[in-house]
Design a protein around this motif. Structure first.
Motif, short mmCIF file in Angstrom:
data_model
loop_
_atom_site.label_atom_id
_atom_site.label_comp_id
_atom_site.label_asym_id
_atom_site.label_seq_id
_atom_site.Cartn_x
_atom_site.Cartn_y
_atom_site.Cartn_z
N ASP A 299 0.83 -1.20 0.00
CA ASP A 299 0.00 0.00 0.00
C ASP A 299 0.88 1.26 0.00
N PHE A 300 0.25 2.39 0.11
CA PHE A 300 0.95 3.68 0.05
C PHE A 300 2.05 3.78 1.11
N TYR A 301 1.86 3.10 2.24
CA TYR A 301 2.81 3.19 3.35
C TYR A 301 3.81 2.04 3.35
N GLY A 302 3.80 1.24 2.30
CA GLY A 302 4.77 0.16 2.19
C GLY A 302 4.38 -1.13 2.86
N GLY A 337 -19.17 5.15 -9.19
CA GLY A 337 -18.95 6.53 -9.65
C GLY A 337 -17.47 6.78 -9.87
N ASP A 338 -17.12 8.05 -9.95
CA ASP A 338 -15.73 8.44 -10.20
C ASP A 338 -14.95 8.48 -8.89
N PHE A 339 -14.96 7.38 -8.17
CA PHE A 339 -14.19 7.28 -6.94
C PHE A 339 -13.70 5.85 -6.79
N ARG A 340 -12.59 5.71 -6.07
CA ARG A 340 -12.05 4.39 -5.76
C ARG A 340 -11.81 4.31 -4.26
N LEU A 341 -11.68 3.09 -3.80
CA LEU A 341 -11.51 2.89 -2.36
C LEU A 341 -10.05 2.77 -1.93
N ASP A 342 -9.13 2.78 -2.87
CA ASP A 342 -7.72 2.55 -2.54
C ASP A 342 -7.20 3.49 -1.45
N ASP A 343 -7.41 4.78 -1.64
CA ASP A 343 -6.88 5.74 -0.66
C ASP A 343 -7.52 5.55 0.71
N LEU A 344 -8.81 5.27 0.74
CA LEU A 344 -9.50 5.04 2.00
C LEU A 344 -8.93 3.82 2.71
N LEU A 345 -8.75 2.72 1.97
CA LEU A 345 -8.18 1.51 2.56
C LEU A 345 -6.74 1.73 3.02
N ASN A 346 -5.98 2.52 2.27
CA ASN A 346 -4.62 2.85 2.70
C ASN A 346 -4.62 3.50 4.07
N GLU A 347 -5.51 4.46 4.25
CA GLU A 347 -5.53 5.22 5.50
C GLU A 347 -6.08 4.40 6.66
N ILE A 348 -7.12 3.60 6.39
CA ILE A 348 -7.65 2.74 7.45
C ILE A 348 -6.58 1.73 7.88
#
Length: 357
Positions: A299-302, A337-348
């Motif tokens: 993920d974004f944080y490795g 819609g024009d949204f994805r869950l990747d960033d939300l899952l990264n932060e959770i």
């Protein structure tokens, strides 16, 4: 005495949740902000740690008219391409039964499959490396669709490959239809019955069921956005789509499925799971970030995870398994819609992993 042990179990669950109190508070703020920004009617979030459900909550409603609240233990969402993990697990079970060798050519199993310029393996198809186009020519997702399993061989003969297998990754629902045909032949039943008896029944996952345009078990509406307003998504046709998608589930049953994957011998042998989740590579040695029915990446944080997302009209979904941390996160929504869950899952994931460390 049995009540004493029941009390101890409840106390243990509460203590686990209390240990993550800060992470839970931050998660709720993240989800509420995400929901508000994207005008999502309903979201279910479920999280487990070390095989225990430590957080499960519904946000918003399943029906904008009746205002029925989301219940993560009861509200069923379309899980879309998360279904590919279920198909991969079914193939994994057939591997253990010596019924499928994923390193063999698909033509080893489907003798009448029209020959292409290039040969490719079951594993190539499962990793989206076979060069098969995304959807068959002539197939539709709305209820005007007439494409069915009977059309597969003719369309496969006429639809060209995009490239030589393993040249690059190209996501293909078409390929998972092909895997579904192999499963049906080797399992001796239709794809949904094979999913059920080889995987779902092992964990008593009664809330993971096939979707159809006339599905009476649906207790959730599905939405898209038009001119800034949420409206009901068009009718979805699920004819010949159950190897690739067209399943519904609660978020809590996805948690149970995920824990069935990471705790060895509950569903499959450890070596089988490793084979399915290991990222595949292109011919030039580049990792694709996708195994066989599972995304496999950092993920974004490795932090390493594997899982799958999903999306088509009326739904956006994702689940992640962080194996090192024994952490599972599932987020299901009833809107596309024009949204994805990747960033939300990264932060959770970041919030909980920082507390686990």
């Amino acid at each position: 005495m049995k009540y004493y042990f029941f009390f101890l179990i409840i106390l243990s669950l509460n203590l686990t949740a209390q240990n993550f109190e800060n992470s839970i508070k931050k998660t709720e703020k993240l989800v509420e902000k995400f929901q508000d920004k994207n005008k999502i009617p309903g979201i279910a979030v479920s999280i487990s740690y070390k095989d225990k459900l430590i957080y499960s909550k519904g946000f918003g409603v399943s029906n904008l008219e009746t205002k029925e609240p989301i219940d993560p233990s009861k509200t069923k969402f379309r899980i879309a391409s998360m279904t590919k993990s279920l198909t991969a697990l079914t193939i994994g079970k057939l591997m253990e039964m010596d019924s499928i060798d994923i390193n063999k050519s698909v033509y080893s199993y489907l003798k009448k499959l029209p020959k292409k310029k290039y040969d490719f393996t079951v594993k190539d198809v499962g990793g989206h490396l076979a060069g098969i186009i995304r959807v068959p020519s002539g197939e539709r997702y709305d209820c005007k669709n007439t494409y069915s399993q009977a059309d597969f061989y003719n369309s496969f003969e006429n639809d060209d490959l995009l490239f030589e297998p393993k040249k690059q990754l190209s996501y293909s629902n078409y390929g998972y239809k092909l895997l579904g045909l192999i499963i049906e032949q080797q399992c001796g039943d239709n794809i949904t019955n094979c999913h059920r008896k080889l995987i779902l029944n092992k964990l008593n996952l009664d809330n993971i069921t096939p979707d159809s345009k006339n599905n009476e078990s649906l207790n959730n509406n599905f939405y898209i956005e038009e001119k800034g307003q949420n409206v009901l998504a068009p009718c979805l046709d699920c004819t010949f789509k159950h190897a690739q998608g067209c399943y519904i589930s609660t978020s809590e049953d996805i948690i149970k499925l995920a824990n069935g994957i990471i705790y060895k011998d509950r569903l499959l042998k450890e070596e089988t799971i490793k084979e399915l989740i290991k990222t595949q590579e292109t011919l030039d040695g580049k990792k694709t970030g996708y195994g066989f029915g599972f995304s496999s990446r950092r993920d974004f944080y490795g932090n390493y995870y594997f899982g799958h997302n999903g999306g088509y009209q009326g739904t956006t979904t994702e689940y992640r398994i962080y194996p090192k941390e024994s952490l599972v996160i599932t987020v299901l929504t009833n809107k596309s819609g024009d949204f994805r869950l990747d960033d939300l899952l990264n932060e959770i994931g970041f919030q909980f992993i920082e507390q686990i460390k």
